[in-house]
Scaffold this motif. Sequence first.
Motif, mmCIF file in Angstrom:
data_model
loop_
_atom_site.group_PDB
_atom_site.id
_atom_site.type_symbol
_atom_site.label_atom_id
_atom_site.label_comp_id
_atom_site.label_asym_id
_atom_site.label_seq_id
_atom_site.Cartn_x
_atom_site.Cartn_y
_atom_site.Cartn_z
ATOM 1 N N GLY A 688 0.634 -0.963 0.199
ATOM 2 C CA GLY A 688 0.419 -0.311 -0.070
ATOM 3 C C GLY A 688 0.803 1.227 0.267
ATOM 4 O O GLY A 688 0.461 2.042 -0.568
ATOM 5 N N ASN A 722 -5.920 2.643 3.119
ATOM 6 C CA ASN A 722 -6.384 1.923 1.624
ATOM 7 C C ASN A 722 -7.392 1.229 1.817
ATOM 8 O O ASN A 722 -7.743 0.184 1.030
ATOM 9 N N THR A 723 -7.095 0.123 2.889
ATOM 10 C CA THR A 723 -7.763 -1.004 3.129
ATOM 11 C C THR A 723 -9.495 -0.910 3.099
ATOM 12 O O THR A 723 -9.817 -1.492 2.890
ATOM 13 N N TYR A 726 -11.732 -2.328 0.374
ATOM 14 C CA TYR A 726 -12.163 -3.889 0.116
ATOM 15 C C TYR A 726 -13.656 -3.417 -0.620
ATOM 16 O O TYR A 726 -13.719 -4.318 -1.081
ATOM 17 N N SER A 731 -14.301 -3.215 -5.169
ATOM 18 C CA SER A 731 -12.960 -2.942 -4.627
ATOM 19 C C SER A 731 -11.462 -2.648 -5.526
ATOM 20 O O SER A 731 -10.613 -2.919 -5.364
ATOM 21 N N SER A 733 -8.615 -0.389 -5.181
ATOM 22 C CA SER A 733 -7.669 0.412 -3.816
ATOM 23 C C SER A 733 -7.565 1.594 -3.961
ATOM 24 O O SER A 733 -8.515 2.443 -4.200
ATOM 25 N N ARG A 810 -5.694 -4.369 -9.461
ATOM 26 C CA ARG A 810 -5.497 -5.340 -8.631
ATOM 27 C C ARG A 810 -4.140 -6.505 -8.983
ATOM 28 O O ARG A 810 -3.451 -6.980 -8.284
#
Length: 831
Positions: A688, A722-723, A726, A731, A733, A810
């Motif tokens: 990240g 950034n998480t 999800y 989904s 980032s 991703r």
Amino acid sequence: MVRTSLIPLLLILILISYSFCTIQFCTAIDTITSTQPIKDTEAIVSNGATFKLGFFSPLNSTNRYVGIWYNDISAKHVAWVANRDKPLNDSSGTLTISKDGNLVVLDGQKQIVWSSDVPNSLANSSARLSDSGNLMLRDDSNGNIIWESFEHPSDSFLMGMKISTNKFTDKKIQLTAWKSPSDPSTGSFTLGINPLNIPEIYVWNGSHPYWRSGPWSGQIFIGIPGMISAYYGRFEIVDNNNEGTADLSYTYTNKSSLLCLTLISNGTLIQKQKEVGKGTWETTWSSQETECDVYSKCGPFGSCNIVQGSPICICLQGFDPKDIEEWSRGNWASGCVRRRQLQCERNNSDGGEKSKEDGFLKLKTVKMPAFAELLIASQDNCKSQCLNICSCIAYTYYSGIGCMKWSGELIDIQEFSYGGADLYIRVAYSELEKRRSSKLVITIAVVIVSVTVAICIYLFWRWMARPQGKKKKSEILLSKRGEENLDCSNQSMLGDYLNQMKFEELPLFSFEKLANATDKFDVANKLGQGGFGPVYKGKLPSGQDIAVKRLSRSSGQGQEEFMNEVVVISQLQHRNLVRLLGCCVEGEEKMLIYEYMPNKSLDAFLFDPIKKKLLDWRKRAKIIEGIGRGIIYLHRDSRLKIIHRDLKTSNVLLDEDLIPKISDFGMAKIFGSNQDQANTKRVVGTYGYMSPEYAMEGRFSEKSDVFSFGVILLEIVSGRKNTSFYNDEHSLSLLGFAWKLWNEDRIVMLIDPTTSDPRFEVEILRYIHIGLLCVQEFTSDRPTISTALSMLSSEIAILPTPKQPAFTEREILPNKSSPANNVTITVIEGR
Ligand SMILES: *[C@@H]1O[C@H](CO)[C@@H](O)[C@H](O)[C@H]1NC(C)=O
Ligand SMILES: *[C@@H]1O[C@H](CO)[C@@H](O)[C@H](O)[C@H]1NC(C)=O
Ligand SMILES: *[C@@H]1O[C@H](CO)[C@@H](O)[C@H](O)[C@H]1NC(C)=O
Ligand SMILES: *[C@@H]1O[C@H](CO)[C@@H](O)[C@H](O)[C@H]1NC(C)=O
Ligand SMILES: *[C@@H]1O[C@H](CO)[C@@H](O)[C@H](O)[C@H]1NC(C)=O
Ligand SMILES: *[C@@H]1O[C@H](CO)[C@@H](O)[C@H](O)[C@H]1NC(C)=O
Ligand SMILES: *[C@@H]1O[C@H](CO)[C@@H](O)[C@H](O)[C@H]1NC(C)=O
Ligand SMILES: *[C@@H]1O[C@H](CO)[C@@H](O)[C@H](O)[C@H]1NC(C)=O
Ligand SMILES: *[C@@H]1O[C@H](CO)[C@@H](O)[C@H](O)[C@H]1NC(C)=O
Ligand SMILES: *[C@@H]1O[C@H](CO)[C@@H](O)[C@H](O)[C@H]1NC(C)=O
Ligand SMILES: *[C@H]1O[C@H](CO)[C@@H](O)[C@H](O)[C@H]1NC(C)=O
Ligand SMILES: CC(=O)N[C@H]1CO[C@H](CO)[C@@H](O)[C@@H]1O
């Protein structure tokens, strides 16, 4: 019987003749003669195999040139070009010795394209490429060298070469840059020694100075801060005043790495280094690191400061902009003019004023202005001598050089945060009076503070000295030279570092004391879990709060990272870096003691729905700027150039005033020192925040920190980790989300709703724009951290359009179980 005993003899004979052949004749030819010319497809190699001479084409060009380059397949670096202004257009060229004994390049029609042009014709000669990269033409009848490439350099300064100048005859040897990276012809930039009385390196653009090194002190150039011989080779200037010559040369004795100085086509002098036989050339120093490095950026009597500067140019004290309008528009070239005339310039009509003597204002750690002259005076007399000369407008005394004075104008002053020298600038008496009154207030405050600090230090010292007793005191400080075998310093590990730098004294704490201070590492005192172990809050008997990072045995942070952190951080002092107070090593226990930050780390605020409200936009902007300043210090303002490699919000601590402090230097790398293979192959960081080139190929540079800075910036602006993406926005980032919004012209949506305030919207959008510039996929597209800060402060007004950031899709993320390129990746998950 006879036959069997002959076989080994035969074998030995074959072996001898074979090795004789390989060494002497068959492959290692390093000489050109009239009967042994080389054609386009051929080359000769120096006898230690360091350099190769042959034909080449620069990148993006089909022209053929004769040149000398490092004999290293992985990274070609051409150090010398013969026919730079007369390229061949096909591969029919030959390099040979002509009838008159000159070295010549012939085209397909046997016409001379280039010649060594030694005038007196010599019948027999040969040219040999030495292992230092010098091509020498030798008169075979007497063995004299009649021409050598080192006396006709191209753009590279090799060890053994002399850059020289002669005041009387105007004969000089200098570097001339290529016109462009794909065109070796004579460019407009040259590098040489100035013919004035204190030697100094200059880069000229045509006849205009473009960069200068500052005066030579006998050991270093004092305008290059942080010039340490270990990194820069050992320079030498032989200054023969009788003959009016000055010769610059350098030696670099590390056999396992190569070093080369090159004046590249845009006028930047760069130092490149690489390990013998592996890796690529890495630029370890550059003469144009910031705008302030451009000669006379701020004009006469102006001073350039890239760190504090906003704007970067200010007038010296006692001077005003010559053209205020131009100045405020950022056109600083016109410079500044004196506010009040000096004593000897004033005429008698001023009456009483006339008798008042001028004084000097001190400017600390600056790059000495151009055109210094030597003044025959001792250190004590330097000032008074200068006062006696009407035209002397500044002086300084520098050991190794002596007393220097300036007259006319002061040009090319740059303020450094360390290094350089102090300069005393002559101003009228009335300027000094103004300063004295304001200084009085400051002085009183300083005295009060110093006394308080002194008392504290004394008490602290008393307390420190008490339990261990006097005898142990020398042991609890790491010695500067690391001579003693100390608990905290593993000789073999520190050795390399200590050779290169002064080691500041760092207190050693005992395990018992830290156990006491933290209530035996009570869970209640646990502040958090760092990458390599828990961090505890503690209170020393003196009342001081500390943070203790206890490295768990099972953690990835081994002895090496630990020593790395100790050595790196004990060197650093900056408002935006956390301060290390000491360390502790006892048996298996390794601990680092930091100043305590009551407000914990930035992520604790940013991603907490309630606490984030405390961070309004102004505070966030300040935090972003502070982080940037800390990184600038690491990259270019400390004595070492340091790449942090693990910048993230949880590594940014906040003090009580919410001033950000960068912490966790376990992964930091000192740049310019030669990294060992294991470390460059070992990617350690946090997904990240890791730049693509680092995560996937293990390559890191300043620009990988810039990438992390960009991610942090976007997190601060958006208030989102950034998480947290999800489950929404398909989904994506954070970077992907930001990029999507940017392209859909909805980038306003990225702004954290808790900070949204129409007054700041333009500014916030500008920050986002800069954040996106920092996270671009290619390192060359990302700004340097100092450029990024200049952009934030709007000093650079026009921003380029960002290209697509890395990791927007991703799939690009490396597959943890099968890392690309034989790189092992240790990942510390975001916390
Ligand atoms: C190459 O150079 C030769 C003479 O040097 C000239 O006659 C020829 O036309 C050139 N060819 C090209 C393709 O420019
Ligand atoms: C040059 O070398 C050739 C062959 O070695 C020799 O015959 C000749 O005399 C030499 N010429 C001179 C001027 O030394
Ligand atoms: C070579 O050409 C490519 C494509 O045109 C360009 O991207 C690159 O910058 C050029 N390289 C040099 C050294 O000029
Ligand atoms: C070098 O000089 C030329 C001609 O004076 C000028 O056009 C160019 O901008 C200069 N380059 C730099 C980097 O200052
Ligand atoms: C000069 O070129 C180098 C390498 O391409 C680049 O890193 C540097 O920023 C350039 N400097 C200036 C002042 O344009
Ligand atoms: C110091 O480092 C060396 C080499 O890494 C290692 O062999 C040695 O055990 C270390 N010594 C101590 C006291 O940790
Ligand atoms: C730790 O605390 C104990 C008891 O509170 C005390 O006896 C001991 O001297 C302390 N040790 C240090 C190093 O302060
Ligand atoms: C010499 O260079 C090698 C590789 O770059 C490095 O490992 C070594 O520490 C250097 N030696 C010295 C004495 O600087
Ligand atoms: C990662 O690599 C492993 C082993 O090569 C493979 O089984 C797995 O499918 C890969 N995962 C992804 C997401 O590519
Ligand atoms: C990976 O690196 C190790 C050690 O450097 C080497 O032994 C191994 O052969 C490499 N593997 C590949 C696939 O390159
Ligand atoms: C965000 O963090 C997660 C886990 O920490 C990581 O897997 C992901 O790659 C990160 N996102 C980006 C944009 O790198
Ligand atoms: C926002 C916040 O929690 N600020 C705190 C930072 O630390 C100081 C000193 O402990 C507190 O007074 C603040 O409240």
